[in-house]
Design a protein around this motif. Structure first.
Motif, PDB file in Angstrom:
ATOM      1  N   ALA A 123       0.835  -1.207   0.000  1.00  0.00           N
ATOM      2  CA  ALA A 123       0.000   0.000   0.000  1.00  0.00           C
ATOM      3  C   ALA A 123       0.867   1.253   0.000  1.00  0.00           C
ATOM      4  O   ALA A 123       0.604   2.214  -0.739  1.00  0.00           O
ATOM      5  CB  ALA A 123      -0.930  -0.014   1.215  1.00  0.00           C
ATOM      6  N   VAL A 124       1.914   1.263   0.822  1.00  0.00           N
ATOM      7  CA  VAL A 124       2.826   2.408   0.866  1.00  0.00           C
ATOM      8  C   VAL A 124       3.501   2.590  -0.489  1.00  0.00           C
ATOM      9  O   VAL A 124       3.615   3.704  -1.007  1.00  0.00           O
ATOM     10  CB  VAL A 124       3.868   2.237   2.007  1.00  0.00           C
ATOM     11  CG1 VAL A 124       4.988   3.265   1.882  1.00  0.00           C
ATOM     12  CG2 VAL A 124       3.188   2.339   3.359  1.00  0.00           C
ATOM     13  N   ALA A 125       3.947   1.498  -1.087  1.00  0.00           N
ATOM     14  CA  ALA A 125       4.586   1.581  -2.401  1.00  0.00           C
ATOM     15  C   ALA A 125       3.607   2.144  -3.433  1.00  0.00           C
ATOM     16  O   ALA A 125       3.987   2.966  -4.287  1.00  0.00           O
ATOM     17  CB  ALA A 125       5.086   0.209  -2.847  1.00  0.00           C
ATOM     18  N   GLY A 126       2.341   1.746  -3.338  1.00  0.00           N
ATOM     19  CA  GLY A 126       1.321   2.268  -4.267  1.00  0.00           C
ATOM     20  C   GLY A 126       1.117   3.753  -4.089  1.00  0.00           C
ATOM     21  O   GLY A 126       0.975   4.499  -5.067  1.00  0.00           O
ATOM     22  N   VAL A 127       1.112   4.224  -2.845  1.00  0.00           N
ATOM     23  CA  VAL A 127       0.947   5.659  -2.559  1.00  0.00           C
ATOM     24  C   VAL A 127       2.140   6.442  -3.117  1.00  0.00           C
ATOM     25  O   VAL A 127       1.987   7.514  -3.704  1.00  0.00           O
ATOM     26  CB  VAL A 127       0.771   5.899  -1.041  1.00  0.00           C
ATOM     27  CG1 VAL A 127       0.879   7.376  -0.699  1.00  0.00           C
ATOM     28  CG2 VAL A 127      -0.551   5.327  -0.580  1.00  0.00           C
ATOM     29  N   ALA A 130       1.805   6.767  -6.804  1.00  0.00           N
ATOM     30  CA  ALA A 130       0.742   7.738  -7.143  1.00  0.00           C
ATOM     31  C   ALA A 130       1.233   9.169  -6.951  1.00  0.00           C
ATOM     32  O   ALA A 130       0.967  10.050  -7.780  1.00  0.00           O
ATOM     33  CB  ALA A 130      -0.490   7.461  -6.304  1.00  0.00           C
ATOM     34  N   ILE A 131       1.954   9.423  -5.867  1.00  0.00           N
ATOM     35  CA  ILE A 131       2.471  10.764  -5.610  1.00  0.00           C
ATOM     36  C   ILE A 131       3.500  11.114  -6.667  1.00  0.00           C
ATOM     37  O   ILE A 131       3.522  12.248  -7.199  1.00  0.00           O
ATOM     38  CB  ILE A 131       3.088  10.846  -4.189  1.00  0.00           C
ATOM     39  CG1 ILE A 131       1.980  10.761  -3.135  1.00  0.00           C
ATOM     40  CG2 ILE A 131       3.908  12.125  -4.015  1.00  0.00           C
ATOM     41  CD1 ILE A 131       2.474  10.653  -1.721  1.00  0.00           C
ATOM     42  N   ALA A 132       4.356  10.189  -7.016  1.00  0.00           N
ATOM     43  CA  ALA A 132       5.369  10.437  -8.046  1.00  0.00           C
ATOM     44  C   ALA A 132       4.704  10.770  -9.381  1.00  0.00           C
ATOM     45  O   ALA A 132       5.166  11.650 -10.125  1.00  0.00           O
ATOM     46  CB  ALA A 132       6.279   9.221  -8.188  1.00  0.00           C
ATOM     47  N   ALA A 133       3.586  10.111  -9.685  1.00  0.00           N
ATOM     48  CA  ALA A 133       2.889  10.385 -10.931  1.00  0.00           C
ATOM     49  C   ALA A 133       2.264  11.770 -10.907  1.00  0.00           C
ATOM     50  O   ALA A 133       2.229  12.470 -11.938  1.00  0.00           O
ATOM     51  CB  ALA A 133       1.817   9.317 -11.147  1.00  0.00           C
ATOM     52  N   LEU A 134       1.774  12.196  -9.751  1.00  0.00           N
ATOM     53  CA  LEU A 134       1.173  13.541  -9.631  1.00  0.00           C
ATOM     54  C   LEU A 134       2.229  14.631  -9.727  1.00  0.00           C
ATOM     55  O   LEU A 134       1.980  15.710 -10.280  1.00  0.00           O
ATOM     56  CB  LEU A 134       0.421  13.663  -8.305  1.00  0.00           C
ATOM     57  CG  LEU A 134      -0.872  12.859  -8.181  1.00  0.00           C
ATOM     58  CD1 LEU A 134      -1.418  12.952  -6.755  1.00  0.00           C
ATOM     59  CD2 LEU A 134      -1.913  13.406  -9.154  1.00  0.00           C
ATOM     60  N   VAL A 135       3.362  14.401  -9.148  1.00  0.00           N
ATOM     61  CA  VAL A 135       4.433  15.398  -9.112  1.00  0.00           C
ATOM     62  C   VAL A 135       5.049  15.575 -10.495  1.00  0.00           C
ATOM     63  O   VAL A 135       5.415  16.680 -10.879  1.00  0.00           O
ATOM     64  CB  VAL A 135       5.501  15.005  -8.070  1.00  0.00           C
ATOM     65  CG1 VAL A 135       6.707  15.905  -8.138  1.00  0.00           C
ATOM     66  CG2 VAL A 135       4.903  15.002  -6.686  1.00  0.00           C
ATOM     67  N   SER A 136       5.168  14.544 -11.278  1.00  0.00           N
ATOM     68  CA  SER A 136       5.860  14.670 -12.573  1.00  0.00           C
ATOM     69  C   SER A 136       4.938  15.092 -13.682  1.00  0.00           C
ATOM     70  O   SER A 136       3.879  15.436 -13.703  1.00  0.00           O
ATOM     71  CB  SER A 136       6.517  13.369 -12.974  1.00  0.00           C
ATOM     72  OG  SER A 136       5.636  12.294 -12.928  1.00  0.00           O
TER      73      SER A 136
END
Length: 136
Positions: A123-127, A130-136
């Motif tokens: 779950a942490v890896a998924g979060v 997701a954050i990395a995808a939002l930031v880039s």
């Protein structure tokens, strides 16, 4: 509560209601051919909610921790020496406490903990993804 009876490679699993006879008599439940063991040396039975070893009037006696006994409660692992206080024939007796309904068997809780850690890590890896995808 079951009882495990062991003598030199022979093992008997007894349940309440069983009577285990021990002696040199071939008709005994556990036959022991030894000069210090009487034909009807001892018996084990479930009496009043617990296991009990009783000497059946043997010539050479039954011993627990070096003390001659007529009878002894088996409320934990115990070794009875038949025929001599230190060099008699050993009978190992161990009551098995039943696992209460709903209790986990050994190791089960640990497997559940590991599974939860794996799920949490995923779950942490998924979060993080997701954050990395939002930031880039």
């Amino acid at each position: 509560m079951r009882l495990r009876v062991r003598h030199r490679g022979t093992e008997i699993d007894a349940a309440p209601g069983d009577v285990i006879t021990i002696g040199s008599d071939p008709a005994a439940t556990l036959t022991i051919v030894h000069p210090g063991v009487s034909r009807r040396h001892g018996r084990i039975a479930f009496v009043d909610g617990s296991w009990e070893y009783r000497d059946e009037g043997s010539t050479n006696g039954s011993f627990v921790e070096g003390v001659r006994v007529e009878a002894t409660a088996i409320d934990g692992p115990v070794t009875v020496l038949m025929g001599h206080e230190s060099q008699g024939e050993p009978i190992d007796l161990a009551p098995e406490t039943p696992v209460p309904v709903g209790a986990s068997e050994p190791g089960r809780l640990r497997r559940i903990e590991v599974a939860l850690w794996v799920i949490a890590a995923a779950a942490v890896a998924g979060v993080i993804v997701a954050i990395a995808a939002l930031v880039s």
